[in-house]
Design a protein around this motif. Structure first.
Motif, short mmCIF file in Angstrom:
data_model
loop_
_atom_site.label_atom_id
_atom_site.label_comp_id
_atom_site.label_asym_id
_atom_site.label_seq_id
_atom_site.Cartn_x
_atom_site.Cartn_y
_atom_site.Cartn_z
N GLU A 1 -26.49 -7.66 0.64
CA GLU A 1 -26.08 -7.31 -0.73
C GLU A 1 -27.30 -7.57 -1.60
OE1 GLU A 1 -23.10 -10.65 -0.16
OE2 GLU A 1 -22.24 -9.59 -1.86
N LYS B 1 -14.61 -0.93 -3.69
CA LYS B 1 -14.14 -1.42 -4.99
C LYS B 1 -14.00 -0.34 -6.08
CE LYS B 1 -14.65 -6.33 -4.45
NZ LYS B 1 -15.46 -6.81 -3.33
N VAL C 1 -20.58 -2.70 -1.92
CA VAL C 1 -19.14 -2.68 -2.17
C VAL C 1 -18.86 -3.11 -3.62
CG1 VAL C 1 -16.92 -3.69 -1.55
CG2 VAL C 1 -18.51 -2.96 0.25
N GLN C 2 -19.59 -4.11 -4.07
CA GLN C 2 -19.38 -4.61 -5.44
C GLN C 2 -20.41 -4.07 -6.43
OE1 GLN C 2 -18.60 -9.04 -7.42
NE2 GLN C 2 -18.08 -8.66 -5.33
N ASP D 1 -25.05 -3.37 1.46
CA ASP D 1 -23.63 -3.51 1.12
C ASP D 1 -23.49 -3.43 -0.40
OD1 ASP D 1 -21.10 -4.40 0.39
OD2 ASP D 1 -21.00 -5.93 1.96
N PHE E 1 -21.35 -12.01 1.50
CA PHE E 1 -19.93 -11.74 1.78
C PHE E 1 -19.81 -10.28 2.17
CE2 PHE E 1 -15.66 -10.32 0.81
CZ PHE E 1 -14.91 -11.27 1.49
N HIS E 2 -19.21 -10.03 3.35
CA HIS E 2 -19.10 -8.65 3.82
C HIS E 2 -17.69 -8.22 4.19
CE1 HIS E 2 -23.40 -8.18 3.53
NE2 HIS E 2 -23.60 -9.23 4.31
N SER F 1 -11.47 0.59 2.57
CA SER F 1 -11.80 -0.71 1.96
C SER F 1 -13.26 -1.01 2.23
CB SER F 1 -10.94 -1.82 2.59
OG SER F 1 -11.32 -2.00 3.95
N GLY F 2 -13.74 -2.06 1.57
CA GLY F 2 -15.11 -2.48 1.77
C GLY F 2 -15.36 -2.98 3.18
N ALA F 3 -14.45 -3.78 3.68
CA ALA F 3 -14.62 -4.32 5.03
C ALA F 3 -14.72 -3.18 6.04
CB ALA F 3 -13.46 -5.24 5.38
C1 LIG Z 1 -15.25 -7.20 -1.87
C2 LIG Z 1 -16.40 -7.08 -0.95
C3 LIG Z 1 -16.23 -6.69 0.39
C4 LIG Z 1 -14.88 -6.49 1.01
O1 LIG Z 1 -14.20 -5.42 0.45
P1 LIG Z 1 -12.62 -5.21 0.74
O2 LIG Z 1 -12.31 -3.92 0.06
O3 LIG Z 1 -11.93 -6.39 0.15
O4 LIG Z 1 -12.48 -5.15 2.21
C5 LIG Z 1 -17.37 -6.52 1.16
N1 LIG Z 1 -18.60 -6.71 0.65
C6 LIG Z 1 -18.80 -7.07 -0.62
C7 LIG Z 1 -20.19 -7.23 -1.13
C8 LIG Z 1 -17.71 -7.28 -1.46
O5 LIG Z 1 -17.92 -7.67 -2.73
#
Ligand SMILES: *Cc1c(COP(=O)(O)O)cnc(C)c1O
Length: 389
Positions: free
Chosen positions: A190, A252, A225-226, A223, A137-138, A102-104
């Protein structure tokens, strides 16, 4: 359908506020609910379904691996993850990857790596802070919640891990006064704050922060993730900014709809973690890696041009609205602001057969990266109509 709503309420923890629809199946960017109503999906399960629902090549790659070898643990070598890691490093110039779920978790890995880098090199108890930006958001683990620069996420769950400090985004003075104390081992940011409202960081600010970090051996964690995996029209958003991060995290959209997180390591960090320092049971799972390979293999230059063409189409259509629409973001990660509440627009779109997301005061669009122009047009017809109502 009321049965499902009631059953969900009775048996599922109340952590999610869901829209009142139960989705059943999907193809491309179109998803159908249990009543047979169809929706164009501009959310992709929050930037996850990079190629939409049930993309044929992806389904074939995943099901083939599923029927071959589904899981082994990391005690043994397996092919799909190694192939994927090689491809990703070749595409990005990063040196190594760690596979998480996962992202976290990807961010947890980056935080641990940054702290160990500093420990190994400086052995200084006071050089362990991670600096992140307000409105970021992380993630939802205790450490990544604390890394998230929004007070609303810092309630109820005390005590949080120590060693997280914050600065205002796009404010170099705020950054400098935060790092001034010499306690910071890494900066985490981010480049487009997604959950925080689709805010793109200023290119000059990012460049200055990275230069300062380079001079002071403070690691830069991006980061993605998104923003990663083609979402902004580049494989990773940092390519737009001309920077070379020490650690990049993503999740993601990387595996097209299956859970995977990745922490990428650069030159400084590739050998920081060693045996026993980190791990996860499902990491590098062959089925998920096969899905990710099928996604990443197809993200070539031509594909990324297609992302930008779709983005331009959306922006052109929004410019034709009678109501004023302010657009932020890059590629197919867009935030829209009008004088209407974002939730009202999202609810009205749902009624009319379009799924959109929100982020704070903005409507957030994260459509599949290969959405057909026909579906894109149908979706934009609905969205522009709702905006102008
Ligand atoms: C969604 C998100 C996360 C968390 O990802 P998960 O897979 O829900 O743990 C972390 N950082 C960013 C920038 C995100 O958009």
């Amino acid at each position: 359908m009321n049965d499902i709503f009631n059953c969900d309420k009775e048996y599922i923890a109340n952590t999610y506020k869901r829209f009142p629809v139960c989705l059943k199946d999907g193809k491309g960017a179109t998803v159908t609910d249990t009543n047979g109503k169809k929706y164009i999906d501009f959310g992709s399960g929050i930037a996850v379904n990079s190629f939409g629902y049930c993309d044929e090549k992806w389904v074939a790659a995943v099901t083939e691996q599923l029927g071959t070898l589904q899981h082994t643990s990391n005690l043994y070598y397996t092919e799909p993850g190694v192939k994927l890691a090689k491809l990703l490093c070749e595409k990005t110039g990063m040196r190594k990857v760690f596979f998480a779920n996962s992202g976290a978790e990807a961010n947890e890995c980056a935080i641990k790596t940054a702290r160990k880098y500093s420990f190994d090199k400086y052995a200084d108890e006071n050089r362990k802070d991670i600096l992140s930006l307000h409105q970021s958001f992380h993630g939802r683990t205790l450490a990544t919640l604390k890394a998230t620069g929004q007070d609303v996420f810092h309630k109820y769950f005390d005590p949080f891990p120590q060693g997280f400090i914050y600065a205002d985004a796009n404010d170099l003075d705020s950054f400098k006064s935060a790092v001034n104390g010499g306690t910071v081992c890494a900066v985490m940011m981010e480049l487009i704050q997604g959950e925080g409202g689709v805010n793109v960081l200023d290119a000059d600010y990012v460049k200055n922060v990275c230069e300062y970090c380079d001079e002071h051996d403070i690691l830069v964690i991006i980061d993605e993730v998104q923003t990663g995996n083609g979402r902004t029209g580049k494989m990773y958003a940092y390519e737009h900014f001309g920077i070379k991060p020490d650690l990049v995290t993503t999740a993601k959209g990387i595996a097209g709809g299956l859970p995977m997180g990745i922490c990428y390591f650069g030159e400084k960090t590739e050998n920081v973690l060693s045996y026993g320092d980190h791990g996860t049971t499902f990491g590098m799972n062959p089925v998920i890696c096969a899905g990710a390979l099928s996604v990443v293999e197809r993200m070539d230059d031509e594909f990324l041009v297609g992302v930008l063409e779709r983005s331009n189409y959306i922006c052109d259509r929004l410019a034709e609205c009678k109501r004023k629409v302010t657009v932020s973001g890059m590629g197919l990660m867009l935030g829209l602001e009008t004088d209407k509440p974002s939730s009202a627009i999202a609810n009205r779109c749902l009624e009319k057969g379009l799924l959109v997301l929100t982020a704070k005061t903005k409507v957030r669009l994260l459509p599949p990266l290969n959405i057909s122009f026909e579906e894109l047009k149908t979706g934009m017809d609905i969205l522009t109509e709702v905006i102008d109502e």
